[in-house]
Every structure is written in C-alpha cells, then in structure tokens.
Design a protein around this motif. Structure first.
Motif, PDB file in Angstrom:
ATOM      1  N   HIS A   1       0.841  -1.186   0.000  1.00 32.75           N
ATOM      2  CA  HIS A   1       0.000   0.000   0.000  1.00 32.75           C
ATOM      3  C   HIS A   1       0.884   1.247   0.000  1.00 32.75           C
ATOM      4  N   LEU A   2       0.572   2.163  -0.935  1.00 32.82           N
ATOM      5  CA  LEU A   2       1.370   3.371  -1.107  1.00 32.82           C
ATOM      6  C   LEU A   2       0.479   4.601  -1.151  1.00 32.82           C
ATOM      7  N   ASN A   3       1.085   5.752  -0.824  1.00 30.08           N
ATOM      8  CA  ASN A   3       0.441   7.048  -1.009  1.00 30.08           C
ATOM      9  C   ASN A   3       1.044   7.690  -2.245  1.00 30.08           C
ATOM     10  N   LEU A   4       0.196   8.179  -3.114  1.00 37.38           N
ATOM     11  CA  LEU A   4       0.621   8.860  -4.336  1.00 37.38           C
ATOM     12  C   LEU A   4      -0.008  10.245  -4.344  1.00 37.38           C
ATOM     13  N   SER A   5       0.822  11.283  -4.429  1.00 38.08           N
ATOM     14  CA  SER A   5       0.340  12.662  -4.542  1.00 38.08           C
ATOM     15  C   SER A   5       0.783  13.210  -5.889  1.00 38.08           C
TER      16      SER A   5
ATOM     17  N   LEU B   1       4.007  17.874 -13.866  1.00 38.37           N
ATOM     18  CA  LEU B   1       3.461  17.131 -12.735  1.00 38.37           C
ATOM     19  C   LEU B   1       4.502  17.017 -11.624  1.00 38.37           C
ATOM     20  N   VAL B   2       4.051  17.256 -10.392  1.00 37.02           N
ATOM     21  CA  VAL B   2       4.894  17.026  -9.220  1.00 37.02           C
ATOM     22  C   VAL B   2       4.355  15.746  -8.583  1.00 37.02           C
ATOM     23  N   ILE B   3       5.180  14.699  -8.550  1.00 36.27           N
ATOM     24  CA  ILE B   3       4.753  13.369  -8.127  1.00 36.27           C
ATOM     25  C   ILE B   3       5.508  12.981  -6.861  1.00 36.27           C
ATOM     26  N   ASP B   4       4.755  12.522  -5.866  1.00 40.05           N
ATOM     27  CA  ASP B   4       5.347  12.023  -4.635  1.00 40.05           C
ATOM     28  C   ASP B   4       4.738  10.646  -4.371  1.00 40.05           C
ATOM     29  N   LEU B   5       5.570   9.625  -4.295  1.00 44.21           N
ATOM     30  CA  LEU B   5       5.119   8.253  -4.086  1.00 44.21           C
ATOM     31  C   LEU B   5       5.872   7.673  -2.909  1.00 44.21           C
ATOM     32  N   ARG B   6       5.144   7.260  -1.876  1.00 44.81           N
ATOM     33  CA  ARG B   6       5.809   6.707  -0.693  1.00 44.81           C
ATOM     34  C   ARG B   6       4.911   5.704   0.019  1.00 44.81           C
ATOM     35  N   ALA B   7       5.531   4.897   0.872  1.00 46.40           N
ATOM     36  CA  ALA B   7       4.787   3.898   1.630  1.00 46.40           C
ATOM     37  C   ALA B   7       3.793   4.559   2.570  1.00 46.40           C
ATOM     38  N   GLN B   8       2.661   3.899   2.782  1.00 46.09           N
ATOM     39  CA  GLN B   8       1.685   4.434   3.730  1.00 46.09           C
ATOM     40  C   GLN B   8       2.250   4.300   5.135  1.00 46.09           C
ATOM     41  N   ALA B   9       2.004   5.325   5.927  1.00 46.79           N
ATOM     42  CA  ALA B   9       2.490   5.318   7.318  1.00 46.79           C
ATOM     43  C   ALA B   9       1.614   4.462   8.192  1.00 46.79           C
TER      44      ALA B   9
ATOM     45  N   CYS C   1      -9.325  14.523  -5.152  1.00 44.59           N
ATOM     46  CA  CYS C   1      -8.797  15.501  -6.096  1.00 44.59           C
ATOM     47  C   CYS C   1      -9.451  16.848  -5.827  1.00 44.59           C
ATOM     48  N   HIS C   2      -8.655  17.898  -5.958  1.00 44.50           N
ATOM     49  CA  HIS C   2      -9.153  19.246  -5.718  1.00 44.50           C
ATOM     50  C   HIS C   2      -8.578  20.180  -6.775  1.00 44.50           C
ATOM     51  N   ARG C   3      -9.339  21.180  -7.099  1.00 43.38           N
ATOM     52  CA  ARG C   3      -8.880  22.251  -7.974  1.00 43.38           C
ATOM     53  C   ARG C   3      -8.944  23.532  -7.164  1.00 43.38           C
ATOM     54  N   LEU C   4      -7.817  24.223  -7.084  1.00 45.52           N
ATOM     55  CA  LEU C   4      -7.716  25.415  -6.267  1.00 45.52           C
ATOM     56  C   LEU C   4      -7.392  26.618  -7.140  1.00 45.52           C
ATOM     57  N   GLY C   5      -8.229  27.632  -7.081  1.00 46.32           N
ATOM     58  CA  GLY C   5      -7.959  28.861  -7.809  1.00 46.32           C
ATOM     59  C   GLY C   5      -6.930  29.692  -7.062  1.00 46.32           C
ATOM     60  N   LEU C   6      -5.873  30.081  -7.747  1.00 40.05           N
ATOM     61  CA  LEU C   6      -4.822  30.894  -7.141  1.00 40.05           C
ATOM     62  C   LEU C   6      -4.678  32.189  -7.936  1.00 40.05           C
ATOM     63  N   PRO C   7      -5.255  33.281  -7.429  1.00 37.67           N
ATOM     64  CA  PRO C   7      -5.201  34.548  -8.151  1.00 37.67           C
ATOM     65  C   PRO C   7      -3.775  35.023  -8.423  1.00 37.67           C
TER      66      PRO C   7
ATOM     67  N   VAL D   1      -4.803  25.346  -9.795  1.00 43.02           N
ATOM     68  CA  VAL D   1      -3.872  24.252  -9.520  1.00 43.02           C
ATOM     69  C   VAL D   1      -4.685  22.998  -9.213  1.00 43.02           C
ATOM     70  N   PHE D   2      -4.245  21.888  -9.777  1.00 45.67           N
ATOM     71  CA  PHE D   2      -4.837  20.577  -9.525  1.00 45.67           C
ATOM     72  C   PHE D   2      -3.977  19.882  -8.481  1.00 45.67           C
ATOM     73  N   THR D   3      -4.605  19.355  -7.436  1.00 46.35           N
ATOM     74  CA  THR D   3      -3.871  18.598  -6.428  1.00 46.35           C
ATOM     75  C   THR D   3      -4.660  17.329  -6.124  1.00 46.35           C
ATOM     76  N   SER D   4      -3.943  16.219  -5.954  1.00 46.83           N
ATOM     77  CA  SER D   4      -4.617  14.943  -5.725  1.00 46.83           C
ATOM     78  C   SER D   4      -3.808  14.061  -4.786  1.00 46.83           C
ATOM     79  N   GLN D   5      -4.536  13.253  -4.043  1.00 47.85           N
ATOM     80  CA  GLN D   5      -3.929  12.268  -3.156  1.00 47.85           C
ATOM     81  C   GLN D   5      -4.630  10.937  -3.409  1.00 47.85           C
ATOM     82  N   PHE D   6      -3.819   9.919  -3.636  1.00 46.68           N
ATOM     83  CA  PHE D   6      -4.321   8.574  -3.877  1.00 46.68           C
ATOM     84  C   PHE D   6      -3.726   7.627  -2.841  1.00 46.68           C
ATOM     85  N   LYS D   7      -4.513   6.688  -2.388  1.00 49.13           N
ATOM     86  CA  LYS D   7      -4.006   5.531  -1.656  1.00 49.13           C
ATOM     87  C   LYS D   7      -4.148   4.388  -2.655  1.00 49.13           C
TER      88      LYS D   7
END
Length: 168
Positions: free
Chosen positions: A86-90, A160-168, A119-125, A131-137
């Motif tokens: 099981h991993l976390n993917l951002s 894309l900024v990708i972060d993949l790591r083991a679930q804590a 998944c979220h979409r955030l407006g940044l004036p 900006v699109f941001t997402s977190q997956f398990k």
C-alpha cells in the motif's frame, strides 16, 4: 448465521444520519466492520461493511431506504487474499481538462488498484490560474515498478509534481 454485506448509501445530507444508520444496524444485532462517509456540499455518500445475521439483511436495507436515501447492499463473496503493498501517491500540476482521466488511465495500465482518491482544484489569483492537487491511496503487486509508474505519469505532462511513498 452471520453474513457480511457492503452497503452503499447516498443522498442529501440529513442531521445525525450516521448516528441513525449505526443505531439501526445495532438494533438488528449488526456491527459496522469498516466505513467510509464523505460529504461534498450538502450531499453525502457512504460505503459501509456490515456483519449481520442473514435473516436481518432485508430488514436493515428497508430501514435504511425509509430514510429517503439511495441504498444498495451486496453480500460479500469470498475475498481474494493476494498480497499487496500500500502506497500514497500525490500528484500536483497546473490544472487543465482531462487530468483525472489521464492519471486514471496510467494507473490502470500499470495494474494499480485505487483504494482512495481525493482531487481538488484550487484557484490561485497570484498565478492567474488553477492548480490541480490529488492524493491517492493505492495498492500494488509485488512486481510493481516504481520508476515505470513515475515515467508513465510524467508522460502526461512535464509539470506534474509526483510524490510516491509507503503508507504510514
């Protein structure tokens, strides 16, 4: 005989709805084994794994439906005991149409099971955009290739900024 059922509930949010659902389950000698309840605006959706006597399943489902919510119940079959990691993917990126579809396609092509996705979409004036941001398990097999997944995701878009790591 006790059975396990997976119940999906959804509809307009009601005051104390989770409390009422759990009380109705308990009153029929059932117990919640696992649950996931989410709200977006005034709408809720839930997935509840329940253990209950087989003869009480129909009564429970009917009592849930009486709350004027959508209800679907499925009796659990045998569960596969395959081992997974099981991993976390951002994933973060400048927003554009089709990102969720493309990311989902890459995960599918790499035989990755999505267990949870936000998944979220955030407006940044300040940047004049969204900006699109997402977190997956995710769950991956023992033959999973981390570099292959990252490479495939980077083919979607180089920013894309990708972060993949083991679930804590």
């Amino acid at each position: 005989m006790n059975v396990q059922i997976m119940v999906t509930v959804s509809g307009s949010n009601q005051t104390d709805l989770v409390k009422v659902l759990s009380e109705k389950t308990h009153a029929l000698d059932g117990k919640w084994l696992n649950s996931r309840i989410s709200h977006i605006d005034d709408y809720f959706a839930g997935l509840i794994k329940i253990e209950i006597k087989a003869e009480n399943v129909e009564t429970l489902v009917n009592e849930f439906k009486a709350l004027e919510i959508q209800v679907e119940a499925v009796e659990q079959g045998s569960v596969s005991q395959t081992r997974s990691t099981h991993l976390n993917l951002s994933i973060d990126a400048k927003d554009r149409p089709g990102l969720v579809s493309q990311i989902s396609q890459v995960l599918s092509e790499n035989s990755i099971k999505v267990e949870d996705m936000q998944c979220h979409r955030l407006g940044l004036p300040d940047i004049g955009g969204t900006v699109f941001t997402s977190q997956f398990k995710i769950a991956v097999s023992n033959s999973f290739n981390k570099e292959q997944l990252i490479s495939s995701l980077q083919e979607i878009d180089t920013d894309l900024v990708i972060d993949l790591r083991a679930q804590a």
